[in-house]
Scaffold this active site. Structure first.
Site, PDB file in Angstrom:
ATOM      1  CG  HIS A 149      -1.876   1.151   1.614  1.00 57.82           C
ATOM      2  ND1 HIS A 149      -3.324   1.272   1.048  1.00 57.82           N
ATOM      3  CD2 HIS A 149      -1.383   2.398   1.548  1.00 57.82           C
ATOM      4  CE1 HIS A 149      -3.595   2.406   1.237  1.00 57.82           C
ATOM      5  NE2 HIS A 149      -2.493   3.321   1.683  1.00 57.82           N
ATOM      6  CG  HIS A 195      -8.659  -5.433   3.700  1.00 56.19           C
ATOM      7  ND1 HIS A 195      -7.513  -5.986   2.953  1.00 56.19           N
ATOM      8  CD2 HIS A 195      -9.445  -6.450   3.849  1.00 56.19           C
ATOM      9  CE1 HIS A 195      -7.983  -7.107   2.389  1.00 56.19           C
ATOM     10  NE2 HIS A 195      -8.947  -7.503   2.809  1.00 56.19           N
ATOM     11  NE  ARG A 218     -11.095   9.513   6.095  1.00 60.25           N
ATOM     12  CZ  ARG A 218      -9.715   8.553   6.280  1.00 60.25           C
ATOM     13  NH1 ARG A 218      -8.868   9.067   6.702  1.00 60.25           N
ATOM     14  NH2 ARG A 218      -9.853   7.346   5.693  1.00 60.25           N
TER      15      ARG A 218
HETATM   16  P1  ADP Z   1     -10.543   1.215   2.639  1.00 62.42           P
HETATM   17  O1  ADP Z   1     -11.458   2.545   2.176  1.00 62.42           O
HETATM   18  O2  ADP Z   1     -11.289   0.443   3.466  1.00 62.42           O
HETATM   19  O3  ADP Z   1      -9.386   1.860   3.218  1.00 62.42           O
HETATM   20  P2  ADP Z   1      -9.336   0.625   0.052  1.00 62.42           P
HETATM   21  O4  ADP Z   1      -9.671   0.343  -1.106  1.00 62.42           O
HETATM   22  O5  ADP Z   1      -8.186   1.715   0.485  1.00 62.42           O
HETATM   23  O6  ADP Z   1     -10.283   0.593   1.309  1.00 62.42           O
HETATM   24  O7  ADP Z   1      -8.504  -0.808   0.581  1.00 62.42           O
HETATM   25  C1  ADP Z   1      -7.897  -1.248   1.844  1.00 62.42           C
HETATM   26  C2  ADP Z   1      -6.493  -1.932   1.848  1.00 62.42           C
HETATM   27  O8  ADP Z   1      -6.713  -3.232   1.192  1.00 62.42           O
HETATM   28  C3  ADP Z   1      -5.510  -1.219   0.910  1.00 62.42           C
HETATM   29  O9  ADP Z   1      -4.896  -0.431   1.742  1.00 62.42           O
HETATM   30  C4  ADP Z   1      -4.898  -2.429   0.321  1.00 62.42           C
HETATM   31  O10 ADP Z   1      -3.590  -2.758   1.187  1.00 62.42           O
HETATM   32  C5  ADP Z   1      -5.625  -3.325   0.077  1.00 62.42           C
HETATM   33  N1  ADP Z   1      -6.277  -3.384  -1.230  1.00 62.42           N
HETATM   34  C6  ADP Z   1      -6.997  -2.579  -1.665  1.00 62.42           C
HETATM   35  N2  ADP Z   1      -7.369  -2.857  -3.065  1.00 62.42           N
HETATM   36  C7  ADP Z   1      -6.609  -3.962  -3.308  1.00 62.42           C
HETATM   37  C8  ADP Z   1      -6.314  -4.729  -4.673  1.00 62.42           C
HETATM   38  N3  ADP Z   1      -6.718  -4.546  -5.766  1.00 62.42           N
HETATM   39  N4  ADP Z   1      -5.281  -5.916  -4.425  1.00 62.42           N
HETATM   40  C9  ADP Z   1      -4.734  -6.052  -3.216  1.00 62.42           C
HETATM   41  N5  ADP Z   1      -4.938  -5.496  -2.245  1.00 62.42           N
HETATM   42  C10 ADP Z   1      -5.685  -4.198  -2.112  1.00 62.42           C
HETATM   43  P1  ADP Z   2      -6.800   5.935   7.141  1.00 64.15           P
HETATM   44  O1  ADP Z   2      -6.450   5.396   5.744  1.00 64.15           O
HETATM   45  O2  ADP Z   2      -6.435   7.370   7.734  1.00 64.15           O
HETATM   46  O3  ADP Z   2      -6.287   4.776   8.399  1.00 64.15           O
HETATM   47  P2  ADP Z   2      -9.467   4.349   7.638  1.00 64.15           P
HETATM   48  O4  ADP Z   2      -9.815   4.574   5.987  1.00 64.15           O
HETATM   49  O5  ADP Z   2      -8.487   3.474   8.083  1.00 64.15           O
HETATM   50  O6  ADP Z   2      -8.045   5.820   7.438  1.00 64.15           O
HETATM   51  O7  ADP Z   2     -10.293   5.208   8.448  1.00 64.15           O
HETATM   52  C1  ADP Z   2     -10.055   5.788   9.625  1.00 64.15           C
HETATM   53  C2  ADP Z   2     -10.427   5.163  10.777  1.00 64.15           C
HETATM   54  O8  ADP Z   2     -10.466   5.734  11.776  1.00 64.15           O
HETATM   55  C3  ADP Z   2     -11.526   4.244  10.415  1.00 64.15           C
HETATM   56  O9  ADP Z   2     -11.273   2.653  10.933  1.00 64.15           O
HETATM   57  C4  ADP Z   2     -12.586   4.876  11.534  1.00 64.15           C
HETATM   58  O10 ADP Z   2     -13.478   3.947  12.095  1.00 64.15           O
HETATM   59  C5  ADP Z   2     -11.379   5.112  12.398  1.00 64.15           C
HETATM   60  N1  ADP Z   2     -12.016   6.150  13.568  1.00 64.15           N
HETATM   61  C6  ADP Z   2     -12.742   7.124  13.060  1.00 64.15           C
HETATM   62  N2  ADP Z   2     -12.757   8.178  14.013  1.00 64.15           N
HETATM   63  C7  ADP Z   2     -12.098   7.981  14.911  1.00 64.15           C
HETATM   64  C8  ADP Z   2     -11.260   8.613  15.941  1.00 64.15           C
HETATM   65  N3  ADP Z   2     -11.780   9.768  16.645  1.00 64.15           N
HETATM   66  N4  ADP Z   2     -10.483   7.955  16.748  1.00 64.15           N
HETATM   67  C9  ADP Z   2      -9.775   6.774  16.418  1.00 64.15           C
HETATM   68  N5  ADP Z   2     -10.269   6.327  15.355  1.00 64.15           N
HETATM   69  C10 ADP Z   2     -11.362   6.822  14.552  1.00 64.15           C
HETATM   70 MG    MG Z   3      -7.968   2.999   1.986  1.00 59.57          MG
END
Ligand code: ADP
Ligand code: ADP
Ligand code: MG
Length: 668
Positions: free
Chosen positions: A216, A243, A299
Site C-alpha cells: 500500500h 486491510h 480528509r
Molecule cells: P478502505 O476504504 O477500507 O481503506 P481501500 O480500497 O483503501 O479501502 O483498501 C484497503 C486496503 O486493502 C488497501 O490498503 C490495500 O492494502 C488493500 N487492497 C485494496 N485494493 C486491493 C487490491 N486490488 N489488491 C490487493 N490489495 C488491495
Molecule cells: P486511514 O487510511 O487514515 O487509516 P481509514 O480508512 O483506516 O483511514 O479510516 C480511519 C479509521 O479511523 C476508521 O477505521 C474509523 O473507524 C476510525 N476512526 C474514526 N474516528 C476515529 C477517532 N476519533 N479515533 C480513532 N479512530 C477513529
Molecule cells: Mg483506503
C-alpha cells in the site's frame, strides 16, 4: 466563484470528532490563536478532548449514530457555541458530503473539500470513472452500477480470481472480502454487503483484481482555493491487518526517486481531476513494480504525522489556512523530504484473542517522553474509560530519525517504555512487529501480519524466580500500605517478634495456567523465599509509583508492579508478566461461565445466525456473528457437539456476558 464564501477567516473552530484526532486538531488550532469547541457523547463526558477544548457541547447518547454521526446535533452545537467553522477529523462525518453541505448551509466553514468534490471522490466506484478519464492507472476491475449477482459473478470471472469484493462507500477496511473462487463469491458478497450497509448505509459493491503480494502506497496532497495543488511525498502502509493499517512510514522504502516522482505526479493528476481543495490522500496498491489507484480519502488521514515529520509541515495548520481562504505557503519545489518517520497505532485490543477489542478503565497510562524524535498523539489519559462504542485506537507513537533503521530503533524504544494497564493493548505486538527481521528488511506485503501472526504473538513467558519474588514483594508492599507502619513486616530483621520465624505460602497462576508455589519465611533474621528446592534471600525498597527495587540474592533490579485485586502485572528486566494470585483464604471468586454456553465477549449486535438448533457442530464451527466495535466477530463451537439452543436473534443488541447459544458436547 462561490469559493470566496466557502473559505474565509474565522476565530472559533468546532471539532466534530473525539479521541486522538480531536486532541491533535485542538493543539494546532490553539497554537494559531483559535477558540476551540469540542463535542461529546454521554460516554465521553470525562474524555480528554473535552478537557482540552475551551468549550464543549453535549451531542447526545453514547451511540455514534445519536452523537458524533448526528449531523443535526453537530450543527446545533456549532450554532450554540458560536463556532464559525467545523473540522471533521477522520472517520465519523469526515467524508460525508451531506454534512459538508449542511455546514455550508448553516453558514459554517467546513475545513475540507466541498460536498461536490467529496461526492465525486468519496465513492470508490465513481472516483474510478474519473481516474480512468484522467489517465491515472487503475487496478483491473468492475465498478459499474448493476449489482445483480449474475453481473458481479460474470465480472469476477472476467477479471480472474482471486478478486477483492469491496464496498464502494467503504472505509477502515470494512465491507471488503478476498474471494479466491467462484464458489465463494456469493457468500462473500452477502456478508460484505451486510457489513457495508450497517457501517456506511450503502451496500454498492465493486470488484477488483486482487494484486498479488500487494503493497500500500499513498500520497498526501493538499490544494487551496486559489488553484494551487501540492503533493507532500508518499507514505507506505503495507503492514496491515484485515486491510487496516497498523504501521505507516514515510517515505516509502520501496520506491526509488524516479518511482517517487511518478506516483506523486499521478496523485496530483488524480486530485486535479476535481480541482481538489483541502488535505487528501490518493491511495495506490502496488505489485512492487507499478502502482494502481484504489481510492481517494478526502480528509486528513490517521497516519498524517509521518508526513509532517519528514516535511516539517503542520498539516492541520495548513488545512486551517486553506479554510481561511489563504494560499498555500510553499511551492512544490520548496517541499523537501528530510529523514524517515514511522508510526505505530496503539489499540485497545488483545492480539492473543484474535485482536478482540478491550474495554474498561485505563488504570495506568505511561507513554515514552516525547523527546529525541519521538511524538505521541494520544486521546486518552490515566483513569479514562475505553467504551465499546467507538474505534479502539488509543494513541499513535511516531518516531523520526535521519535513516529508516534509526527511526525503527527509536520507535521500538518508545514502545518498550510505554506501559498501559487496566485494558489490554497491542503494544507488545507492535514491538514484535517493528523489530521483525523482515520488517527491518522491508521484505513485506499486506499479508505479512496474518502469515507471521504466531511469531508476532509469542506465548507469554513463564515467570522466573525474579518475577515470583517481585509478586510476593508487591503483595507485601500493598498489605503494609493498607495496615500502616505498625504492621508485622517481613522486612524487619530486628528481633522483637516473639514468635521467631514465620511462614506464609503463596500460589500464583501464570498466563499458561501453570501454578507456582512459594513459601516466604520471615521473622527473626532476613526474609527468604523458597521456590521448589531453591532458597532465595530477598529484600525490597519502599514502593513508589514507578515501582520498587528488589534485591534477590544480592542482585538489585527494578520492578514495576500493579496489583488489581488478585491480578498482578509485572514488568522486570525479563519482560512483561501477568500473574493471578490464588488466595488460599479469599477463595476463587472468578465467575465461571459454563463452557457450553456461548456468551457475548463484549457488547455488540447479533448480525447473523450461522447454525441451526439441533445441528451437529465440529469444534470451531461458526455459530453466529456479532458486530463488536464495528468489526464482525464470529463465535464458534468450543468443542464438537450439538447446538442445543440459540438464545438471540438477528438484530438483538446484547450486553457483555449475555448467553447467546448453548452447545452440548458429544461424548468422544
Ligand atoms: P478502505 O476504504 O477500507 O481503506 P481501500 O480500497 O483503501 O479501502 O483498501 C484497503 C486496503 O486493502 C488497501 O490498503 C490495500 O492494502 C488493500 N487492497 C485494496 N485494493 C486491493 C487490491 N486490488 N489488491 C490487493 N490489495 C488491495
Ligand atoms: P486511514 O487510511 O487514515 O487509516 P481509514 O480508512 O483506516 O483511514 O479510516 C480511519 C479509521 O479511523 C476508521 O477505521 C474509523 O473507524 C476510525 N476512526 C474514526 N474516528 C476515529 C477517532 N476519533 N479515533 C480513532 N479512530 C477513529
Ligand atoms: Mg483506503
Amino acid at each position: 466563484m462561490q469559493r470566496a464564501k466557502l473559505y474565509r477567516r474565522f476565530r472559533t473552530l468546532l471539532i466534530a470528532n473525539r479521541g486522538e484526532i480531536a486532541c491533535r486538531v485542538i493543539r494546532s488550532a490553539r497554537a494559531m490563536g483559535l477558540r476551540t469547541v469540542a463535542v461529546y457523547s454521554e460516554a465521553d463526558r470525562d474524555a480528554m478532548h473535552v478537557a482540552m477544548a475551551d468549550e464543549a457541547v453535549l451531542l447526545g447518547p453514547a451511540r455514534a449514530r445519536d452523537s458524533y454521526l448526528n449531523i443535526e446535533r453537530v450543527i446545533e452545537a456549532a450554532k450554540k457555541s458560536g463556532a464559525e467553522a467545523v473540522h471533521p477529523g477522520y472517520g465519523f462525518l469526515s467524508e460525508n458530503a451531506e454534512f459538508a453541505q449542511a455546514c455550508l448551509d448553516a453558514g459554517l466553514v467546513f475545513v475540507g473539500p466541498t460536498a461536490a468534490m467529496m461526492t465525486a471522490m468519496g465513492s470508490k466506484s465513481g472516483s474510478k470513472f474519473l481516474m480512468e478519464q484522467a489517465g491515472v492507472p487503475l487496478v483491473p476491475g468492475y465498478h459499474g452500477e448493476a449489482q445483480d449477482e449474475a453481473t458481479l459473478s460474470e465480472a469476477a470471472d472476467k477479471i480472474g480470481f482471486p478478486v477483492l469484493v469491496k464496498a464502494s462507500a467503504g472505509g477502515g477496511g470494512r465491507g471488503m472480502r478476498i474471494v479466491r473462487s467462484d464458489a465463494e463469491l456469493a457468500a462473500a458478497i452477502t456478508s460484505a454487503k451486510r457489513e457495508a450497509k450497517a457501517a456506511f448505509g450503502n451496500d454498492r459493491m465493486l470488484i477488483e483484481k486482487f494484486v498479488q503480494n500487494p503493497r500500500h502506497i499513498e500520497v498526501q496532497v493538499i490544494g487551496d482555493s486559489h488553484g494551487n495543488l501540492l503533493s507532500l511525498f508518499e507514505r507506505e502502509c503495507t503492514l496491515q491487518r484485515r486491510h487496516q493499517k497498523v504501521i505507516e512510514e514515510a517515505p516509502s522504502p520501496t520506491l526509488d526517486a524516479t518511482q517517487r516522482e511518478t506516483v506523486c505526479a499521478a496523485a496530483r493528476k488524480a486530485a486535479a481531476a476535481v480541482d481538489y481543495v483541502g488535505a487528501g490522500t490518493i491511495e495506490f496498491v502496488s505489485d512492487g513494480k507499478d502502482v494502481f489507484f484504489i481510492e481517494m480519502n478526502t480528509r486528513l488521514q490517521v497516519e498524517h504525522p509521518v508526513t509532517e515529520l519528514i516535511t516539517g509541515i503542520d498539516l492541520v495548520e495548513w488545512q486551517l489556512r486553506v479554510a481561511f481562504g489563504e494560499a498555500l505557503p510553499l511551492k512544490q519545489d520548496e517541499i523537501k523530504l528530510n529523514g524517515h518517520a514511522i508510526e505505530a497505532r496503539v489499540y485497545a485490543e488483545n492480539p492473543h484473542k484474535n485482536f478482540m477489542p478491550s474495554v474498561g478503565q485505563i488504570r495506568t497510562w505511561r507513554m515514552p517522553e516525547a523527546l529525541d524524535g519521538l511524538r505521541i498523539d494520544a486521546g486518552y489519559r490515566e483513569g479514562d474509560a475505553v467504551s465499546p462504542h467507538y474505534d479502539a485506537m488509543l494513541a499513535k507513537v511516531i518516531a523520526w530519525a535521519p535513516t529508516r533503521n534509526e527511526a525503527i530503533d527509536r520507535l521500538n524504544r518508545g514502545l518498550e517504555q510505554a506501559d498501559v494497564r487496566g485494558i489490554v493493548t497491542n503494544i507488545p505486538f507492535l514491538s514484535a512487529l517493528v523489530t521483525h527481521r523482515d520488517v527491518r528488511a522491508n521484505a513485506i506485503d499486506t499479508g505479512f501480519i496474518e502469515r507471521e501472526l504466531t511469531n508476532l504473538t509469542p506465548a507469554p513467558a513463564a515467570p522466573h524466580d525474579l518475577e515470583l519474588c517481585a509478586a510476593v514483594a508487591a503483595i507485601l508492599g500493598e498489605e503494609a500500605k493498607a495496615a500502616g507502619a505498625e504492621a508485622l513486616s517481613p522486612w524487619r530483621t530486628a528481633g522483637w517478634m516473639p514468635v521467631g520465624r514465620r511462614q506464609r505460602g503463596f500460589t500464583f497462576r501464570d498466563r499458561q495456567g501453570a501454578e507456582h508455589q512459594i513459601t516466604l519465611t520471615y521473622g527473626n533474621g532476613p526474609a527468604t523465599l523458597s521456590i521448589g528446592e531453591r532458597e532465595l534471600a530477598f529484600a525490597s525498597s519502599a514502593g513508589t509509583a514507578g515501582g520498587f527495587d528488589l534485591r534477590v540474592h544480592g542482585m538489585k533490579s527494578h520492578v514495576v508492579a500493579v496489583i488489581e485485586g488478585h491480578e498482578l502485572y509485572l514488568r522486570t528486566r525479563n519482560g512483561r508478566f501477568d500473574l493471578h494470585w490464588v488466595d488460599p483464604f479469599g477463595g476463587e471468586t472468578e465467575e465461571q461461565v459454563g463452557e457450553d454456553k456461548i456468551v457475548a465477549p463484549l457488547p455488540g449486535t447479533v448480525v447473523a445466525l450461522l447454525a441451526e438448533v439441533g445441528a451437529t457442530l465440529e469444534k470451531g464451527a461458526p455459530i453466529l456473528t456479532l458486530e463488536v466495535m464495528k468489526m464482525e466477530q464470529t463465535l464458534r463451537a468450543p468443542f464438537a457437539g450439538v447446538l442445543k439452543a440459540i438464545k438471540c436473534k438477528v438484530g438483538d443488541i446484547v450486553g457483555e456476558g449475555v448467553e447467546l447459544a448453548e452447545v452440548e458436547p458429544v461424548a468422544a
